[in-house]
Design a protein around this motif. Structure first.
Motif, PDB file in Angstrom:
ATOM      1  N   HIS A 144       0.804  -1.229   0.000  1.00  0.00           N
ATOM      2  CA  HIS A 144       0.000   0.000   0.000  1.00  0.00           C
ATOM      3  C   HIS A 144       0.827   1.265   0.000  1.00  0.00           C
ATOM      4  N   PHE A 145       2.148   1.163  -0.013  1.00  0.00           N
ATOM      5  CA  PHE A 145       2.998   2.326   0.274  1.00  0.00           C
ATOM      6  C   PHE A 145       2.802   3.472  -0.717  1.00  0.00           C
ATOM      7  N   TRP A 146       2.350   3.164  -1.907  1.00  0.00           N
ATOM      8  CA  TRP A 146       2.174   4.213  -2.915  1.00  0.00           C
ATOM      9  C   TRP A 146       0.979   5.107  -2.625  1.00  0.00           C
ATOM     10  N   LEU A 147       0.009   4.639  -1.837  1.00  0.00           N
ATOM     11  CA  LEU A 147      -1.267   5.349  -1.746  1.00  0.00           C
ATOM     12  C   LEU A 147      -1.247   6.617  -0.892  1.00  0.00           C
ATOM     13  N   PRO A 148      -0.714   6.605   0.360  1.00  0.00           N
ATOM     14  CA  PRO A 148      -0.872   7.805   1.207  1.00  0.00           C
ATOM     15  C   PRO A 148      -0.380   9.094   0.564  1.00  0.00           C
ATOM     16  N   SER A 149       0.849   9.096   0.062  1.00  0.00           N
ATOM     17  CA  SER A 149       1.373  10.325  -0.543  1.00  0.00           C
ATOM     18  C   SER A 149       0.672  10.657  -1.848  1.00  0.00           C
ATOM     19  N   SER A 150       0.400   9.630  -2.647  1.00  0.00           N
ATOM     20  CA  SER A 150      -0.213   9.867  -3.958  1.00  0.00           C
ATOM     21  C   SER A 150      -1.583  10.505  -3.818  1.00  0.00           C
ATOM     22  N   TYR A 151      -2.414   9.970  -2.968  1.00  0.00           N
ATOM     23  CA  TYR A 151      -3.767  10.495  -2.810  1.00  0.00           C
ATOM     24  C   TYR A 151      -3.784  11.820  -2.067  1.00  0.00           C
ATOM     25  N   ALA A 152      -2.899  11.963  -1.076  1.00  0.00           N
ATOM     26  CA  ALA A 152      -2.888  13.197  -0.291  1.00  0.00           C
ATOM     27  C   ALA A 152      -2.406  14.381  -1.117  1.00  0.00           C
ATOM     28  N   GLU A 153      -1.447  14.157  -2.018  1.00  0.00           N
ATOM     29  CA  GLU A 153      -0.874  15.251  -2.802  1.00  0.00           C
ATOM     30  C   GLU A 153      -1.604  15.507  -4.112  1.00  0.00           C
ATOM     31  N   ALA A 154      -2.430  14.586  -4.552  1.00  0.00           N
ATOM     32  CA  ALA A 154      -3.147  14.763  -5.816  1.00  0.00           C
ATOM     33  C   ALA A 154      -4.177  15.877  -5.692  1.00  0.00           C
ATOM     34  N   PRO A 155      -4.515  16.554  -6.792  1.00  0.00           N
ATOM     35  CA  PRO A 155      -5.618  17.514  -6.750  1.00  0.00           C
ATOM     36  C   PRO A 155      -6.888  16.836  -6.227  1.00  0.00           C
ATOM     37  N   ALA A 156      -7.701  17.585  -5.503  1.00  0.00           N
ATOM     38  CA  ALA A 156      -8.865  16.993  -4.834  1.00  0.00           C
ATOM     39  C   ALA A 156      -9.792  16.232  -5.773  1.00  0.00           C
ATOM     40  N   PRO A 157     -10.177  16.779  -6.931  1.00  0.00           N
ATOM     41  CA  PRO A 157     -11.049  16.007  -7.820  1.00  0.00           C
ATOM     42  C   PRO A 157     -10.387  14.722  -8.314  1.00  0.00           C
ATOM     43  N   VAL A 158      -9.081  14.762  -8.491  1.00  0.00           N
ATOM     44  CA  VAL A 158      -8.360  13.569  -8.932  1.00  0.00           C
ATOM     45  C   VAL A 158      -8.367  12.512  -7.828  1.00  0.00           C
ATOM     46  N   ALA A 159      -8.085  12.933  -6.599  1.00  0.00           N
ATOM     47  CA  ALA A 159      -8.123  11.990  -5.480  1.00  0.00           C
ATOM     48  C   ALA A 159      -9.516  11.395  -5.316  1.00  0.00           C
ATOM     49  N   ALA A 160     -10.546  12.211  -5.519  1.00  0.00           N
ATOM     50  CA  ALA A 160     -11.920  11.710  -5.415  1.00  0.00           C
ATOM     51  C   ALA A 160     -12.209  10.683  -6.504  1.00  0.00           C
ATOM     52  N   LEU A 161     -11.737  10.928  -7.735  1.00  0.00           N
ATOM     53  CA  LEU A 161     -11.912   9.947  -8.802  1.00  0.00           C
ATOM     54  C   LEU A 161     -11.105   8.686  -8.517  1.00  0.00           C
ATOM     55  N   PHE A 162      -9.950   8.858  -7.885  1.00  0.00           N
ATOM     56  CA  PHE A 162      -9.120   7.704  -7.543  1.00  0.00           C
ATOM     57  C   PHE A 162      -9.794   6.793  -6.521  1.00  0.00           C
ATOM     58  N   ALA A 163     -10.887   7.247  -5.905  1.00  0.00           N
ATOM     59  CA  ALA A 163     -11.621   6.378  -4.985  1.00  0.00           C
ATOM     60  C   ALA A 163     -12.099   5.115  -5.679  1.00  0.00           C
ATOM     61  N   ILE A 164     -12.307   5.186  -6.991  1.00  0.00           N
ATOM     62  CA  ILE A 164     -12.730   4.002  -7.745  1.00  0.00           C
ATOM     63  C   ILE A 164     -11.527   3.187  -8.208  1.00  0.00           C
ATOM     64  N   MET A 165     -10.322   3.777  -8.174  1.00  0.00           N
ATOM     65  CA  MET A 165      -9.147   3.098  -8.710  1.00  0.00           C
ATOM     66  C   MET A 165      -8.786   1.865  -7.890  1.00  0.00           C
ATOM     67  N   THR A 166      -8.820   1.973  -6.569  1.00  0.00           N
ATOM     68  CA  THR A 166      -8.521   0.808  -5.754  1.00  0.00           C
ATOM     69  C   THR A 166      -9.573  -0.282  -5.942  1.00  0.00           C
ATOM     70  N   LYS A 167     -10.795   0.137  -6.303  1.00  0.00           N
ATOM     71  CA  LYS A 167     -11.857  -0.852  -6.525  1.00  0.00           C
ATOM     72  C   LYS A 167     -11.619  -1.657  -7.801  1.00  0.00           C
ATOM     73  N   VAL A 168     -10.799  -1.128  -8.724  1.00  0.00           N
ATOM     74  CA  VAL A 168     -10.443  -1.913  -9.909  1.00  0.00           C
ATOM     75  C   VAL A 168      -9.662  -3.152  -9.491  1.00  0.00           C
ATOM     76  N   GLY A 169      -8.752  -2.996  -8.528  1.00  0.00           N
ATOM     77  CA  GLY A 169      -8.017  -4.147  -8.013  1.00  0.00           C
ATOM     78  C   GLY A 169      -8.931  -5.140  -7.330  1.00  0.00           C
ATOM     79  N   ALA A 170      -9.876  -4.630  -6.524  1.00  0.00           N
ATOM     80  CA  ALA A 170     -10.831  -5.518  -5.855  1.00  0.00           C
ATOM     81  C   ALA A 170     -11.699  -6.245  -6.871  1.00  0.00           C
ATOM     82  N   TYR A 171     -12.142  -5.521  -7.903  1.00  0.00           N
ATOM     83  CA  TYR A 171     -12.950  -6.134  -8.958  1.00  0.00           C
ATOM     84  C   TYR A 171     -12.176  -7.257  -9.645  1.00  0.00           C
ATOM     85  N   ALA A 172     -10.903  -7.011  -9.954  1.00  0.00           N
ATOM     86  CA  ALA A 172     -10.109  -8.015 -10.649  1.00  0.00           C
ATOM     87  C   ALA A 172      -9.954  -9.272  -9.803  1.00  0.00           C
ATOM     88  N   ILE A 173      -9.763  -9.116  -8.500  1.00  0.00           N
ATOM     89  CA  ILE A 173      -9.661 -10.282  -7.624  1.00  0.00           C
ATOM     90  C   ILE A 173     -10.970 -11.067  -7.631  1.00  0.00           C
TER      91      ILE A 173
END
Length: 517
Positions: free
Chosen positions: A228-257
């Protein structure tokens, strides 16, 4: 053959280059076409989800090449659900980006946004592992551009870290695909589901290695501890709308599993028996606990939300790792909830940041529009921590109920309940410092108070809150839909038959076919 199923991929793929080529210097035109494109996606996605709601499985063969030789897109209950979730989230995020003028702080925001949607939609609809890899790479390229939108050294450094971790995942993905193809001679999911079962139990080393590599790749995408090490800095520093859209990005991994380990490597498959449960549940519980500890220890509001996302993904993965129809149904219900809750909080953090010196959890003068912003934060915190009456509470009840028949019930109950309490303490502390104690801090002389959020920004966040309330109010029928979706996943033969035996056709469940006759 129906062509509707390719439109969620094709529409943003056409809108993005149009914006770059014809409206590069006209932000008004970019906004109009971007919003119109997302509204079109919602309409198409809703139609596909409605079509799949009775169990119909839609197949699209690009170039009319039959599987497993050609590229196929497949729409069933799960894939159309995730496509619709993405489209609805995208509209709210886009409205906020326009209302807060985030889309004007850098170049090509709307084009990258559309390419990002193209990658997400393709990942959910593809019926082929190699094309899942391709769409993952589309996601990576577009998301990196969005991450560094509006520039800055800190954001650039976080973006590089994000890319490096995901490139490691991409490399592992290629190794896994090579191993699978060497063992089976195909990468079509439906074809793999048949060929993997035919492998001699004494010659399973290669396919087991591939299954482990795939699990690692998807765990990286899902930000599962210790990947998970990539997530805290990436999401915290991303522009707010981008971080909000990224809320679905982790779900892509869950979907694939969910997709791969219910169809290609199901729990009862002898060649990979016990592979998923050996460490997936343990990693999910650790993720849940670490996320809660991160919320409690956070010293900045954006970091608090990113660790809450890690914890929510731990909750999702706990239920997925049990691999039962009941647990998967609970996971799907919680996926929808956590996506909207995380996006809500990321946008609220931006509202706070726009009129505050920084996001440190220390008492500073009140933010602009403090009454409305604090009320929205209160609702978002209730949703994320799982307090009643919102859908987070119902989702956790479903998770706990699904764990009853398992040997891990004690661990699941203990960690879920304790982490929920820790999350409540962490969010309560943050809310009291940022909003309540701020009333006692006088405004500094010579400072200009920030402007309150725009009406459109409130509309976007209010829309997400409304969706959370609707997810609670209609929990009964929604959970029933998730249950039928889960049952379809654990009985994949209609999916396999549609892809391999009835090309270009709309396939309904066997019971429906018999009724037609």
């Amino acid at each position: 053959m129906t062509h509707w199923i390719i439109l969620p991929v094709l529409l943003p793929a056409l809108v993005a280059p149009f914006i770059v080529l014809a409206a590069r210097y006209h932000i008004g035109i970019q906004r109009v076409f971007s919003v119109a494109g997302v509204l079109g996606l919602i309409a198409i996605s809703a139609g596909l989800a409605w079509q799949a709601s009775d169990g119909t499985i839609t197949l699209y063969q690009l170039g009319d090449w039959a599987a497993p030789f050609g590229i196929v897109l497949v729409g069933d209950r799960l894939s159309t659900l995730m496509v619709l979730l993405t489209a609805v989230l995208a509209l709210m995020v886009l409205l906020y980006a326009i209302g807060s003028n985030w889309d004007m702080r850098g170049r090509h925001f709307h084009a990258l946004f559309q390419f990002q949607l193209m990658g997400i939609m393709g990942a959910f609809l593809t019926g082929d592992l190699f094309n899942l890899f391709v769409f993952f790479e589309v996601l990576l390229i577009a998301s990196y551009g969005l991450m560094i939108h509006s520039g800055g050294n800190v954001r650039l450094r976080a973006g590089v870290q994000y890319v490096l971790f995901n490139l490691i995942g991409s490399t592992l993905f290629l190794f896994a695909l090579g191993s699978i193809y060497a063992e089976t001679g195909t990468l079509n999911m439906a074809d793999l589901a048949q060929r993997v079962t035919a492998i001699d139990p004494g010659e399973t080393v290669g396919i087991r290695v591939a299954a482990v590599l795939l699990l690692l790749v998807f765990a990286i995408k899902a930000a599962l501890v210790p990947l998970h090490f990539w997530l805290p800095s990436s999401y915290a520093e991303a522009p707010a709308p981008v971080a909000a859209l990224f809320a679905i990005m982790t779900k892509v991994g869950a979907y694939a599993i969910i997709r791969v380990y219910t169809m290609i490597f199901p729990p009862d498959l002898e060649v990979t028996a016990g592979l998923q449960a050996d460490w997936l549940l343990g990693a999910a519980l650790v993720s849940l606990a670490l996320g809660a500890l991160g919320v409690l220890a956070a010293r900045k509001l954006d970091r608090l939300v990113t660790f809450a996302v890690i914890g929510s993904m731990g909750m999702v993965m706990v239920t997925i790792s049990l691999f039962t129809p009941a647990s998967t149904a609970a996971a799907l219900y919680y996926i929808v909830h956590s996506t909207f809750a995380a996006a809500t909080l990321f946008l609220i953090v931006d509202m706070v940041k726009s009129s505050r010196e920084d996001l440190r959890l220390v008492a500073l003068p009140p933010v602009a529009g403090a009454v409305l912003v604090s009320a929205l934060f209160f609702v978002g915190a209730i949703a994320m921590t799982g307090l009643p009456p919102l859908s987070g509470f119902l989702g956790k009840l479903l998770v706990l109920e699904a764990s009853f028949p398992t040997d891990a019930v004690v661990w699941v109950f203990a960690i879920v309940l304790i982490s929920s309490l820790v999350n409540v303490v962490g969010f309560s502390r943050a809310g009291s410092v940022v909003f309540w104690k701020a009333k006692a801090v006088p405004a500094q002389e010579g400072t200009t108070p920030g402007a309150p959020p725009s009406t459109l920004s409130y509309v976007a966040v209010g829309g997400l809150v409304t969706l959370l309330i609707a997810h609670t109010a209609f929990a009964g029928p929604i959970h029933q839909y998730m249950t039928t979706t889960s049952q379809q996943l654990y009985a994949p033969q209609p999916y396999i038959s549609t892809v391999l035996e009835t090309p270009g056709k709309l396939s309904k469940p066997d019971a429906a076919k018999e009724g037609d006759h």
